[in-house]
Design an enzyme around this catalytic site. Sequence first.
Site, PDB file in Angstrom:
ATOM      1  N   LYS A 217     -17.901 -48.169  45.927  1.00 52.37           N
ATOM      2  CA  LYS A 217     -17.933 -48.851  44.619  1.00 52.37           C
ATOM      3  C   LYS A 217     -18.014 -50.368  44.763  1.00 52.37           C
ATOM      4  O   LYS A 217     -17.646 -50.930  45.788  1.00 52.37           O
ATOM      5  CB  LYS A 217     -16.724 -48.414  43.786  1.00 52.37           C
ATOM      6  CG  LYS A 217     -16.950 -46.983  43.266  1.00 52.37           C
ATOM      7  CD  LYS A 217     -15.906 -46.503  42.309  1.00 52.37           C
ATOM      8  CE  LYS A 217     -16.289 -45.092  41.833  1.00 52.37           C
ATOM      9  NZ  LYS A 217     -15.166 -44.379  41.240  1.00 52.37           N
ATOM     10  N   ARG A 252     -12.090 -38.646  47.032  1.00 55.51           N
ATOM     11  CA  ARG A 252     -13.443 -38.237  46.632  1.00 55.51           C
ATOM     12  C   ARG A 252     -14.422 -39.237  47.242  1.00 55.51           C
ATOM     13  O   ARG A 252     -14.389 -40.416  46.891  1.00 55.51           O
ATOM     14  CB  ARG A 252     -13.526 -38.243  45.103  1.00 55.51           C
ATOM     15  CG  ARG A 252     -14.880 -37.874  44.529  1.00 55.51           C
ATOM     16  CD  ARG A 252     -14.854 -37.996  43.009  1.00 55.51           C
ATOM     17  NE  ARG A 252     -16.125 -37.628  42.419  1.00 55.51           N
ATOM     18  CZ  ARG A 252     -17.162 -38.449  42.291  1.00 55.51           C
ATOM     19  NH1 ARG A 252     -17.079 -39.703  42.714  1.00 55.51           N
ATOM     20  NH2 ARG A 252     -18.269 -38.018  41.745  1.00 55.51           N
TER      21      ARG A 252
HETATM   22  N1  HH2 Z   1     -16.174 -41.818  40.192  1.00 51.04           N
HETATM   23  C1  HH2 Z   1     -17.415 -41.498  39.827  1.00 51.04           C
HETATM   24  C2  HH2 Z   1     -17.695 -40.238  39.297  1.00 51.04           C
HETATM   25  N2  HH2 Z   1     -16.728 -39.311  39.150  1.00 51.04           N
HETATM   26  N3  HH2 Z   1     -14.466 -38.676  39.379  1.00 51.04           N
HETATM   27  C3  HH2 Z   1     -13.214 -38.983  39.728  1.00 51.04           C
HETATM   28  N4  HH2 Z   1     -12.242 -38.077  39.580  1.00 51.04           N
HETATM   29  N5  HH2 Z   1     -12.883 -40.213  40.241  1.00 51.04           N
HETATM   30  C4  HH2 Z   1     -13.814 -41.187  40.413  1.00 51.04           C
HETATM   31  O1  HH2 Z   1     -13.444 -42.301  40.842  1.00 51.04           O
HETATM   32  C5  HH2 Z   1     -15.165 -40.902  40.053  1.00 51.04           C
HETATM   33  C6  HH2 Z   1     -15.457 -39.606  39.520  1.00 51.04           C
HETATM   34  C7  HH2 Z   1     -18.503 -42.503  39.981  1.00 51.04           C
HETATM   35  O2  HH2 Z   1     -19.059 -42.454  41.242  1.00 51.04           O
HETATM   36  P1  HH2 Z   1     -20.362 -41.641  41.673  1.00 51.04           P
HETATM   37  O3  HH2 Z   1     -20.235 -40.199  41.362  1.00 51.04           O
HETATM   38  O4  HH2 Z   1     -20.629 -41.955  43.092  1.00 51.04           O
HETATM   39  O5  HH2 Z   1     -21.543 -42.301  40.847  1.00 51.04           O
HETATM   40  P2  HH2 Z   1     -22.250 -41.993  39.472  1.00 51.04           P
HETATM   41  O6  HH2 Z   1     -21.221 -41.913  38.407  1.00 51.04           O
HETATM   42  O7  HH2 Z   1     -23.203 -43.144  39.296  1.00 51.04           O
HETATM   43  O8  HH2 Z   1     -22.973 -40.677  39.595  1.00 51.04           O
END
Ligand code: HH2
Length: 276
Positions: A217, A252
């Site tokens: 992030k 995660r």
């Molecule tokens: N962060 C993202 C998505 N889902 N779920 C939980 N529980 N905690 C988090 O910190 C979290 C999450 C965002 O990251 P990412 O999936 O890599 O990206 P995007 O939302 O752009 O798909």
Amino acid sequence: MQHGRQFFRSSRTLLMGILNVTPDSFSDGGRYRSAEAAVGRGLEMVREGADFIDVGGESTRPGAAPVSESVETRRVLPVVEGLVKRAGVPVSIDTRKPAVARRCLEAGAGIVNDVGGLREPGMAETAADHGAAVVVMHMRGTPSTMQSDTSYADVVSEVTRYLERQAGLARRAGIREVAVDPGLGFGKTAQQNFRLLAGLRGIGEAGYPVLIGPSRKSFLGSLTSGLPVSERLEGTLAAVAAGVMNGAQIVRVHDVGPCRRLLDVLDAVSEAADAR
Ligand code: HH2
């Protein structure tokens, strides 16, 4: 149906591998163009040491445009089905929409990862009806609005209060297993994200397992002149290590292999400390 199963209790730190089947996720968007390729990546993460695979079909990066229920379902369902058949670990569905969660739970997913924190009517009941475990995350507003107000009197206590309230709602709805997540990067400044990582013990005091999602992030790139996503592995691992040492039980991440190797060492140290 996963009735009776315990997902979040383990003697080792649990690792949730991220599998985004979106065109626009901030770090892995557009990488898996077919369900087969996505399932292949999921299986690879299991081989690398993932305890769960978290499938997402809507980007929640700041300012991301929402997608419809039908588009999101079309993206995630074949991947969830493929992983349920072949992965041998529980499949988690990363969604804010009860209808998407329901389709995936019917297909055999065991965990609902709700960045909306069960605010959507019907989400808690859907998870409870299917015997699913739930991750309740903190976010103010929605991904399109969340960065517009990052003022908190005390970010750790506000996030803790919110998570305890939503986790209580989950338990009253009949959800047996609930993990809480401070929502790193969701409507928080870099400094607030670091404060949350430092304050995880308080967040875990109510007894719910704590999950953190710092992976790649932007707050991790903010300490230098702004490291790009491709150069945030070390920062991710440092945040994971700090988080686990402050009480996180589930992490995660995208980079499963390196993170599992890090966790193996952290877990060995904590086991040695317990054995003294
Ligand atoms: N962060 C993202 C998505 N889902 N779920 C939980 N529980 N905690 C988090 O910190 C979290 C999450 C965002 O990251 P990412 O999936 O890599 O990206 P995007 O939302 O752009 O798909």
